[in-house]
Design a protein around this motif. Structure first.
Motif, short mmCIF file in Angstrom:
data_model
loop_
_atom_site.label_atom_id
_atom_site.label_comp_id
_atom_site.label_asym_id
_atom_site.label_seq_id
_atom_site.Cartn_x
_atom_site.Cartn_y
_atom_site.Cartn_z
N PHE A 291 6.80 -23.46 52.45
CA PHE A 291 6.90 -24.18 53.70
C PHE A 291 6.71 -25.70 53.33
O PHE A 291 5.62 -25.97 52.28
N ASP A 292 7.70 -26.54 53.70
CA ASP A 292 7.56 -28.06 53.15
C ASP A 292 8.17 -28.89 54.24
O ASP A 292 9.07 -28.46 55.19
N SER A 293 7.62 -30.09 54.43
CA SER A 293 8.08 -30.98 55.28
C SER A 293 9.37 -31.81 54.79
O SER A 293 10.01 -32.67 55.37
N ASP A 294 9.34 -31.78 53.43
CA ASP A 294 10.49 -32.51 52.60
C ASP A 294 11.94 -31.54 53.03
O ASP A 294 11.81 -30.40 52.76
N LYS A 295 12.96 -32.18 53.44
CA LYS A 295 14.54 -31.46 53.72
C LYS A 295 14.89 -31.11 52.31
O LYS A 295 14.94 -32.05 51.49
N PRO A 296 15.25 -29.84 52.05
CA PRO A 296 15.77 -29.37 50.83
C PRO A 296 17.25 -29.62 50.86
O PRO A 296 17.97 -29.73 51.65
N SER A 297 17.63 -29.84 49.40
CA SER A 297 18.95 -30.10 49.13
C SER A 297 19.67 -28.90 49.17
O SER A 297 19.05 -27.88 48.98
N THR A 298 20.91 -29.01 49.73
CA THR A 298 21.69 -27.70 49.70
C THR A 298 22.46 -27.66 48.46
O THR A 298 23.47 -26.86 48.40
N THR A 299 22.63 -28.43 47.51
CA THR A 299 23.52 -28.63 46.20
C THR A 299 22.58 -28.49 45.20
O THR A 299 23.07 -27.97 44.13
N ALA A 300 21.34 -28.92 45.02
CA ALA A 300 20.61 -28.95 43.86
C ALA A 300 20.24 -27.58 43.60
O ALA A 300 19.95 -26.31 44.44
N THR A 301 20.00 -27.05 42.15
CA THR A 301 19.44 -25.84 41.72
C THR A 301 18.12 -25.62 41.58
O THR A 301 17.37 -24.51 41.59
N ASN A 302 17.40 -26.53 41.53
CA ASN A 302 15.76 -26.55 41.47
C ASN A 302 15.24 -28.07 41.90
O ASN A 302 16.01 -28.91 42.39
N ASP A 303 14.04 -28.30 42.26
CA ASP A 303 13.24 -29.13 42.77
C ASP A 303 14.10 -29.82 43.99
O ASP A 303 14.60 -30.72 43.98
N LEU A 304 14.05 -28.68 44.93
CA LEU A 304 15.12 -29.00 46.08
C LEU A 304 14.46 -29.97 47.13
O LEU A 304 15.42 -30.66 47.84
N ASP A 305 13.37 -30.32 47.01
CA ASP A 305 12.94 -31.58 47.72
C ASP A 305 12.93 -32.93 47.10
O ASP A 305 13.09 -33.85 47.42
N GLY A 306 13.49 -32.95 45.78
CA GLY A 306 13.90 -33.94 45.02
C GLY A 306 12.45 -34.90 44.84
O GLY A 306 12.59 -36.05 44.26
#
Length: 117
Positions: A29-44
């Motif tokens: 659960f996170d307030s940072d929008k996840p990447s739809t293209t990254a394979t890890n560290d989706l919130d960058g």
């Protein structure tokens, strides 16, 4: 998934800091929008910061009833919280899905309206 009306997401991250040192994949659960293209560290953010986590290698769908580790502020720190997430029987406008948590000690811990992000 994204909560409706607030910046809160549930997503699976294979390596939350992207450094390759975190060997445990998890749902967060996170307030940072996840990447739809990254394979890890989706919130960058290069760190493992989030509101709650569930260690799980399966990325298809988060478990609907299990114990999550949730951060409850400095005083309480990380606590185990039993959550049950359910789809609403009534459709929500915009293709959203409603989920809600189970209660812990008679207190509802979370309610969210989610949509595919």
């Amino acid at each position: 998934y994204k909560a409706k009306g607030v910046e809160e997401y549930i997503y699976h991250d294979a390596d939350c800091d992207g450094a390759g040192t975190n060997t445990v994949a998890m749902w967060v659960f996170d307030s940072d929008k996840p990447s739809t293209t990254a394979t890890n560290d989706l919130d960058g953010d290069g760190r493992c910061t989030y509101h709650a986590r569930l260690e799980a290698t399966a990325a298809k769908m988060f478990p609907t009833s299990t114990t999550w580790r949730m951060y409850c502020g400095e005083a309480a720190g990380w606590v185990s919280v039993d959550l049950t997430l359910k789809e609403a029987a009534v459709p929500v406008a915009g293709g959203s899905t409603v989920i809600s948590s189970a209660t812990r000690g008679g207190i509802v811990t979370s309610v969210a309206v989610l949509s595919l992000a």
